[in-house]
Structures are given as C-alpha cells and as structure tokens.
Design a protein around this motif. Structure first.
Motif, short mmCIF file in Angstrom:
data_model
loop_
_atom_site.label_atom_id
_atom_site.label_comp_id
_atom_site.label_asym_id
_atom_site.label_seq_id
_atom_site.Cartn_x
_atom_site.Cartn_y
_atom_site.Cartn_z
N GLU A 222 -4.78 4.93 1.55
CA GLU A 222 -5.95 4.84 0.67
C GLU A 222 -6.44 6.21 0.21
OE1 GLU A 222 -10.40 2.76 0.71
OE2 GLU A 222 -9.12 2.69 2.49
N HIS A 223 -6.31 7.22 1.07
CA HIS A 223 -6.90 8.53 0.77
C HIS A 223 -5.87 9.61 0.47
CE1 HIS A 223 -10.65 6.76 1.94
NE2 HIS A 223 -10.25 6.55 3.18
N SER A 224 -4.63 9.25 0.31
CA SER A 224 -3.57 10.25 0.16
C SER A 224 -3.52 10.89 -1.23
CB SER A 224 -2.21 9.62 0.47
OG SER A 224 -1.97 8.52 -0.39
N ILE A 225 -4.04 10.20 -2.24
CA ILE A 225 -3.96 10.74 -3.61
C ILE A 225 -4.69 12.08 -3.70
CG2 ILE A 225 -4.62 10.33 -6.02
CD1 ILE A 225 -4.26 7.31 -5.42
N SER A 259 -2.20 -1.16 -4.90
CA SER A 259 -2.72 -0.36 -6.01
C SER A 259 -2.56 1.14 -5.73
CB SER A 259 -4.20 -0.69 -6.24
OG SER A 259 -4.77 0.18 -7.18
N LYS A 260 -2.88 1.56 -4.52
CA LYS A 260 -2.79 2.98 -4.18
C LYS A 260 -1.34 3.47 -4.18
CE LYS A 260 -7.18 3.81 -3.55
NZ LYS A 260 -7.92 4.78 -4.39
N LEU A 261 -0.44 2.64 -3.68
CA LEU A 261 0.98 3.00 -3.70
C LEU A 261 1.48 3.14 -5.14
CD1 LEU A 261 2.40 0.72 -0.86
CD2 LEU A 261 2.18 3.20 -0.80
N ALA A 265 2.94 6.56 -7.15
CA ALA A 265 4.22 6.60 -7.86
C ALA A 265 4.07 7.01 -9.31
CB ALA A 265 4.90 5.23 -7.77
N GLU A 266 2.98 6.57 -9.92
CA GLU A 266 2.77 6.85 -11.34
C GLU A 266 2.18 8.24 -11.58
OE1 GLU A 266 0.32 3.49 -12.04
OE2 GLU A 266 1.98 2.15 -12.55
N THR A 267 1.57 8.84 -10.55
CA THR A 267 0.91 10.13 -10.69
C THR A 267 1.82 11.29 -10.33
OG1 THR A 267 -1.20 9.08 -10.13
CG2 THR A 267 -1.12 11.49 -10.03
N PHE A 268 2.63 11.09 -9.28
CA PHE A 268 3.49 12.17 -8.78
C PHE A 268 4.95 11.73 -8.87
CE2 PHE A 268 -0.47 11.90 -6.34
CZ PHE A 268 -1.06 13.11 -6.69
N ILE A 321 6.88 -2.40 -1.08
CA ILE A 321 7.55 -1.11 -1.27
C ILE A 321 8.59 -1.21 -2.39
CG2 ILE A 321 9.05 0.62 -0.19
CD1 ILE A 321 7.73 -0.19 2.51
N LYS A 322 9.35 -2.29 -2.39
CA LYS A 322 10.39 -2.45 -3.40
C LYS A 322 9.81 -2.62 -4.80
CE LYS A 322 14.47 -3.84 -0.91
NZ LYS A 322 15.68 -4.66 -1.00
N ASN A 323 8.55 -3.06 -4.89
CA ASN A 323 7.92 -3.26 -6.19
C ASN A 323 7.13 -2.05 -6.66
OD1 ASN A 323 8.93 -5.83 -6.63
ND2 ASN A 323 7.22 -6.83 -5.57
N ILE A 324 7.15 -0.95 -5.91
CA ILE A 324 6.49 0.28 -6.36
C ILE A 324 7.15 0.72 -7.68
CG2 ILE A 324 6.18 2.73 -5.85
CD1 ILE A 324 5.89 1.98 -2.91
N PRO A 325 6.36 1.09 -8.68
CA PRO A 325 6.93 1.41 -10.00
C PRO A 325 7.98 2.52 -9.96
CG PRO A 325 4.54 1.22 -10.12
CD PRO A 325 4.90 1.18 -8.66
N ASN A 326 8.85 2.47 -10.96
CA ASN A 326 9.86 3.51 -11.19
C ASN A 326 10.84 3.66 -10.02
OD1 ASN A 326 8.45 4.14 -13.62
ND2 ASN A 326 7.05 5.43 -12.45
#
Length: 377
Positions: A222-225, A259-261, A265-268, A321-326
């Motif tokens: 939750e707080h890793s971003i 959502s956080k995962l 993925a989309e930010t970094f 995990i498998k559905n994390i984008p990209n």
C-alpha cells in the motif's frame, strides 16, 4: 542444374517453416520465455535439517524437502545472508552450501543480503558490528567489497544467484543511521542511494554476462509507491520491485492491493515480485509460542483460516500477480513454508516457532492443499 538448385532451395525454406510452425507451442514455453517465479524462502533449512524434521506428502510418506517442493512446482529458492551471524545461522558458508543444492536441482536462486548480523526490517536496520564505527566513505567501500566477495564466492562454485536483493524490507533505508530514510533522517535519500549503488556496482562488475537481476525490497504494498518515487531522482540501477504482503500487518482490501500493484507497474518500468507472502491454514498452534496470526481480525474475510482457504488465497494472489499490467508481475515467494514446530535454539524459538500455522505442512508435517496452487494458472 540451376532449376534443381532452385526447387531444392524452395524445399528447404518450406520444410524449415513447417518445422518452426510445428514447434511453435514449444517455442512459447522455451528457454527464452520470461519465467513466472513460484518461490519459497527456505532460509531456515540450514538449521532445521539439524533436527531431522520429517516432512511428508499428503499421504503421509516421508519426502526430501527440496525434491518434493520442486515436484509441486517450486522453481525459485530464496536464502537470506547475514554478515557475521549472531546465532551462527545464515552465514556465507550456509548460503554457499544450500545454493549448490538449489542449482543441482535446476532451480533458480534468490540471494537476500540483509547487510546486518541479524534480522533487518523496517523497524531495525543495524549495520554489522564490523562496520559500525566507519565513516560513510569507508562504509561504501565495505559494502562494495563485501558484496563483491560474496558474489565472487558464489560465482567460483558456479552458483551465481538469478536475483540479488539489496537489503531486506528497506522502507526506512538500511545500515542505520548512515542510510536511514525515516523520521529525522527523511532527507537522507542521497546516502541510502549511494550505498545501494555501491552494492549494485560490485554485482554488475562480476556479472559479465548480465544474468543477475537486482531487486529492491519494500515491506508494504500500500505504501511502496512513495518509496520508489523518492528513488527516481537517483536513477538507481535495479530490475525488480520486491514486495511483502502479510494481511495481518497491511490492508485486507483486495481491490486496494490490486490497484496499488497496477499503479506500481504503470508508474515504474520495473518487474514486480511478491517476494514475501504467506497465509494461515488454522488459528491454532502446535507449540508453546504465540503465533503472528491467531485471531480472525488478522485474516482476510474472503479467505478462511483453513487448508482450503489458504489454497484459495494463493490462487487469488497468483491470478492478481499475473494480471498486473504490461506483464510486470513475475511471481511470488512463500516465506518460511517449512518453519514448522521443532525444538530449536532460543534465538529461533523456545520449543518451536511462531509461524507453524502459516506453513505449507500441517501439524503432522503432512503437505497441505496450498502446495497444489504452486502450479495454478
């Protein structure tokens, strides 16, 4: 003659093309495909094996642990490394010996540098005693030389890790107070990044074939971003965002975790490995120690603390995990699946463990259904 050569060339092209098409399914699963990690942290094995723990399959037949978990789908083993261990466990000799066994089973190996003589986590990041009176400049040299020495030793015995983790749950930095980024040291990111960079430099210099992936590890999805945003300015050379997820300590909102995962993925532009996960199969205990999870308010409402609930939780996690984008979700690592009740030393437990109800073996040491989820697609 030219006509014969022409038809022969066409024949070669057609047959080669057909051969590739016929083997297209094999190519999809071939050696160049990115592996999905189905891992286990087996750092306790160097001690537990001294007690002849009798792990069993679901039918009650005794098994050799590493062979058995590989047969269930495990393809990655994580080992922690302490600099000069306080209790004699998880030192370089232990890691080198077990790394040979991992590689002999054709499994991948994740090395977890704690950069401490004992447990390091967000609440304590104590430097090794040997480093505690160094200047920052000398500490950077110590990190570089120590990291390089460890990797050289593993390389010499042909057991280079596939992944190296620089620090354990470094939300607050590591090697306090030199690399602390918490409370009054919240503006100390440059020193944390500088220390990490020295470890990276040592690894990259030895990894001439670029086979090792480097991971930074945060304890809270939750707080890793915030953590990885702070590091952006330093352009650190790493490949994987490693995360812990223990519902008893974090949010139990599954949508929020997803959502956080996805945001990570989309930010970094980094792969994501859920490098510490676990879930209880009961709220009971099998020794005289209090367990980390022992009440209903610590578990996720959707997954009961039962053998089937434990399995269903892992199936949800793998799907997430498998559905994390990209395609950035690269797998998971179950923490201490083998840390069953036993008569250990006082640094580990009084008469067992605080973890036995989150293992993948029940109180009779029989394999639980959760192991079947390791092959869940």
């Amino acid at each position: 003659m030219k006509l014969i050569k022409y038809f022969f060339s066409i024949f070669i092209i057609i047959t080669t093309s057909c051969s590739k098409n016929e083997n297209s399914d094999d190519d999809v699963d071939g050696p160049d495909e990115e592996i999905f990690y189905r891992g286990m942290d087996l750092s306790f094995q160097s001690e537990l094996e001294n007690y002849n723990v009798d792990y069993k399959d679901a039918d009650g037949n005794s098994v050799e642990l590493l062979d058995f978990v590989k047969s269930k789908g495990t393809n990655l083993v994580r080992l922690k490394l302490w600099h000069t261990p306080q209790d004699g466990q998880n030192g370089i000799d232990d890691v080198k010996a077990y790394a040979q066994r991992i590689k002999a089973k054709d499994m991948e190996f994740l090395l977890n540098f704690h950069y401490s003589d004992f447990w390091a986590d967000p609440g304590k990041q104590t430097p090794p005693v040997a480093w505690q009176n160094l200047s920052l400049l000398d500490l950077k040299a110590a990190v570089y030389n120590y990291t390089k020495s460890v990797v050289q030793q593993l390389k010499a015995q042909n057991t280079l890790p596939n992944i190296i983790q620089i620090g354990n749950e470094t939300d607050s930095g590591f090697l306090w107070d030199y690399g602390k980024v918490w409370n009054e040291f919240n503006d100390n990111w440059v020193n944390y990044a500088g220390l990490v960079s020295e470890a990276v430099r040592a690894i990259r210099e030895l990894d001439t074939e670029n086979k090792i992936k480097i991971m930074l590890h945060h304890s809270n999805v939750e707080h890793s971003i915030y953590f990885f945003n702070e590091l952006e300015a330093y352009n650190l050379d790493f490949d994987i965002i490693g995360l812990s997820y223990y519902p008893q300590f974090q949010t139990k909102d599954l949508d929020l975790i997803t959502s956080k995962l996805n945001t990570l993925a989309e930010t970094f532009d980094k792969e994501i490995l859920m490098v510490e996960v676990a879930y209880p199969f009961t709220l009971q205990w099998n020794d005289n120690l209090s367990n980390y999870v022992g009440s209903l308010n610590q578990i996720i409402p959707e997954f009961a603390p039962t053998p089937q609930g434990q399995k269903s939780y892992m199936e949800w996690l793998i799907t997430t995990i498998k559905n994390i984008p990209n395609k950035k979700g690269i797998g998971f690592c179950y923490w201490a699946p083998d840390w069953v009740a036993f008569n250990g030393n006082e640094n580990t437990s009084t008469n067992g463990t605080s973890w036995e109800n989150q293992c993948v073996f029940d109180f009779n040491l029989k394999a639980l259904p959760v192991l079947d989820s390791f092959n869940y697609n």
